[in-house]
Scaffold this motif. Structure first.
Motif, PDB file in Angstrom:
ATOM      1  N   LEU A  34       0.647  -1.115   0.008  1.00 54.33           N
ATOM      2  CA  LEU A  34      -0.019  -0.039  -0.082  1.00 54.33           C
ATOM      3  C   LEU A  34       0.902   1.341  -0.125  1.00 54.33           C
ATOM      4  CD1 LEU A  34      -1.289  -2.305   2.051  1.00 54.33           C
ATOM      5  CD2 LEU A  34      -3.064  -0.687   1.962  1.00 54.33           C
ATOM      6  N   TYR A  36       0.644   5.540   1.043  1.00 53.90           N
ATOM      7  CA  TYR A  36       0.093   6.545   1.652  1.00 53.90           C
ATOM      8  C   TYR A  36       0.665   7.811   1.410  1.00 53.90           C
ATOM      9  CZ  TYR A  36      -2.766   3.138   4.246  1.00 53.90           C
ATOM     10  OH  TYR A  36      -3.587   2.153   4.920  1.00 53.90           O
ATOM     11  N   ALA A  42      -2.478  12.825   9.350  1.00 56.89           N
ATOM     12  CA  ALA A  42      -3.250  11.433   8.997  1.00 56.89           C
ATOM     13  C   ALA A  42      -2.841  10.906   7.745  1.00 56.89           C
ATOM     14  CB  ALA A  42      -4.674  11.676   8.896  1.00 56.89           C
ATOM     15  N   PRO A  43      -1.981   9.783   7.685  1.00 59.06           N
ATOM     16  CA  PRO A  43      -1.867   9.262   6.211  1.00 59.06           C
ATOM     17  C   PRO A  43      -2.976   8.881   5.523  1.00 59.06           C
ATOM     18  CG  PRO A  43      -0.547   7.897   8.109  1.00 59.06           C
ATOM     19  CD  PRO A  43      -1.553   8.968   8.523  1.00 59.06           C
ATOM     20  N   MET A  48      -3.614   0.360  -3.392  1.00 67.03           N
ATOM     21  CA  MET A  48      -3.020  -0.986  -2.900  1.00 67.03           C
ATOM     22  C   MET A  48      -2.987  -1.970  -4.142  1.00 67.03           C
ATOM     23  SD  MET A  48      -4.943  -3.475  -0.211  1.00 67.03           S
ATOM     24  CE  MET A  48      -6.193  -4.477  -1.301  1.00 67.03           C
TER      25      MET A  48
ATOM     26  N   LEU B  90      -1.004   7.077  16.191  1.00 69.63           N
ATOM     27  CA  LEU B  90      -1.993   7.046  15.088  1.00 69.63           C
ATOM     28  C   LEU B  90      -3.010   6.044  15.230  1.00 69.63           C
ATOM     29  CD1 LEU B  90       0.260   7.577  12.007  1.00 69.63           C
ATOM     30  CD2 LEU B  90      -1.568   9.133  12.700  1.00 69.63           C
ATOM     31  N   PHE B  99      -9.678  -6.353   4.438  1.00 63.43           N
ATOM     32  CA  PHE B  99      -8.949  -5.576   4.433  1.00 63.43           C
ATOM     33  C   PHE B  99      -8.460  -4.608   2.921  1.00 63.43           C
ATOM     34  CE2 PHE B  99      -5.513  -3.838   6.550  1.00 63.43           C
ATOM     35  CZ  PHE B  99      -4.321  -3.556   5.717  1.00 63.43           C
ATOM     36  N   TYR B 100      -8.551  -3.534   3.170  1.00 63.69           N
ATOM     37  CA  TYR B 100      -8.462  -2.612   2.049  1.00 63.69           C
ATOM     38  C   TYR B 100      -7.655  -1.470   2.500  1.00 63.69           C
ATOM     39  CZ  TYR B 100      -8.888  -0.742  -2.713  1.00 63.69           C
ATOM     40  OH  TYR B 100      -8.771  -0.551  -3.805  1.00 63.69           O
ATOM     41  N   GLY B 101      -6.645  -1.544   3.547  1.00 64.21           N
ATOM     42  CA  GLY B 101      -6.084  -0.458   4.203  1.00 64.21           C
ATOM     43  C   GLY B 101      -6.915  -0.028   5.414  1.00 64.21           C
ATOM     44  N   TYR B 102      -6.046   1.026   5.858  1.00 60.97           N
ATOM     45  CA  TYR B 102      -6.830   1.496   6.934  1.00 60.97           C
ATOM     46  C   TYR B 102      -7.457   2.875   6.642  1.00 60.97           C
ATOM     47  CZ  TYR B 102      -3.911  -1.614   9.912  1.00 60.97           C
ATOM     48  OH  TYR B 102      -3.626  -2.918  10.431  1.00 60.97           O
ATOM     49  N   PHE B 104      -7.050   6.133   8.630  1.00 63.56           N
ATOM     50  CA  PHE B 104      -6.241   6.739   9.759  1.00 63.56           C
ATOM     51  C   PHE B 104      -6.857   7.946  10.452  1.00 63.56           C
ATOM     52  CE2 PHE B 104      -2.413   4.348  10.248  1.00 63.56           C
ATOM     53  CZ  PHE B 104      -2.268   3.739   9.025  1.00 63.56           C
ATOM     54  N   GLY B 105      -6.782   8.145  11.538  1.00 60.12           N
ATOM     55  CA  GLY B 105      -7.111   9.384  12.436  1.00 60.12           C
ATOM     56  C   GLY B 105      -6.021  10.424  11.987  1.00 60.12           C
TER      57      GLY B 105
END
Lengths: 111, 113
Positions: A34, A36, A42-43, A48, B90, B99-102, B104-105
């Motif tokens: 992935l 980012y 925030a990333p 992906m 974070l 799962f397709y990545g996160y 993030f805050g």
């Protein structure tokens, strides 16, 4: 130990230039890679990649994965000052719940 | 605007103190992960929570602990703070099994003095 290495660590370009960022990895049971973008905190998700040789594109950004040589590249064409950020590469493994990140590449685009 | 919110945004603590960081996950996400990002480094995995239980842990000592609540929000607790704990923390939410990545805050910037 699984390892993700990004290069270069930083670079400075002028608006309109093309940038190529590299990410190599040494992992077992690879599942996905992935990219980012992290501007302040925030990333934010870019791409992906799971399959070799298939380019993913979003506007001026594109990325491709080579699973045989264990690397990925992220290209940014016609750069703008808004592209200035840290670009993070991360790898996810099969049957695993975490991302392993590289140290990031800091891109600075000058007007 | 990110769907993951963290609080506080910044805080300063003294070595030896304890701190609690909070995270509200994105709507529909049932898994929360915490990462520590030291200056100039990529994020490092601390642990993940799913169904209110720890679902995996990185190389962090036991003084790093967490909780997940029935509404999927989460806390990260750090006891006996050390100077090296200074970092951006974070929180990231995701949907288990997809799962397709996160997401993030924006993180909590912790400074230990």
């Amino acid at each position: 130990e699984d390892k993700v290495v990004q290069s270069p660590l930083s670079l400075v370009v002028h608006e309109g230039d093309t940038v190529t960022l590299n990410c190599s990895y040494e992992v077992t049971n690879f599942r996905s890679l992935l990219w980012y973008k992290q501007e302040k905190k925030a990333p934010t998700f870019l791409f992906m990649l799971t399959s070799s040789g298939i380019e993913k594109k979003s506007g001026r950004l594109s990325s491709i994965l080579d699973k045989k040589e264990l690397f990925s590249i992220l290209n940014i064409t016609a750069t703008q000052t808004g592209d200035s950020a840290i670009y993070l590469c991360a790898v996810n493994f099969s049957n695993d719940y975490k991302l392993s990140f590289g140290a990031g590449t800091t891109v600075t685009v000058r007007a | 605007e990110t769907g993951v919110t963290q609080s506080p945004t910044h805080l300063i603590k003294t070595r030896g103190q304890q701190v609690t960081l909070r995270c509200s996950s994105q709507s529909g996400h049932n898994t929360v992960s915490w990462y520590q990002q030291a200056l100039g480094q990529g994020p490092q995995f601390i642990f993940q929570y799913y169904r209110e239980e720890e679902n995996g842990r990185g190389n962090f000592p036991p003084r790093f602990s967490g909780l997940q609540f029935p509404n999927y929000s989460s806390e990260l607790n750090v006891n006996a703070l050390e100077l090296d704990d200074s970092a951006l923390y974070l929180c990231a939410s995701s949907l288990a099994g997809f799962f397709y990545g996160y997401t993030f805050g924006s993180g909590t910037r912790l400074t230990v003095v």
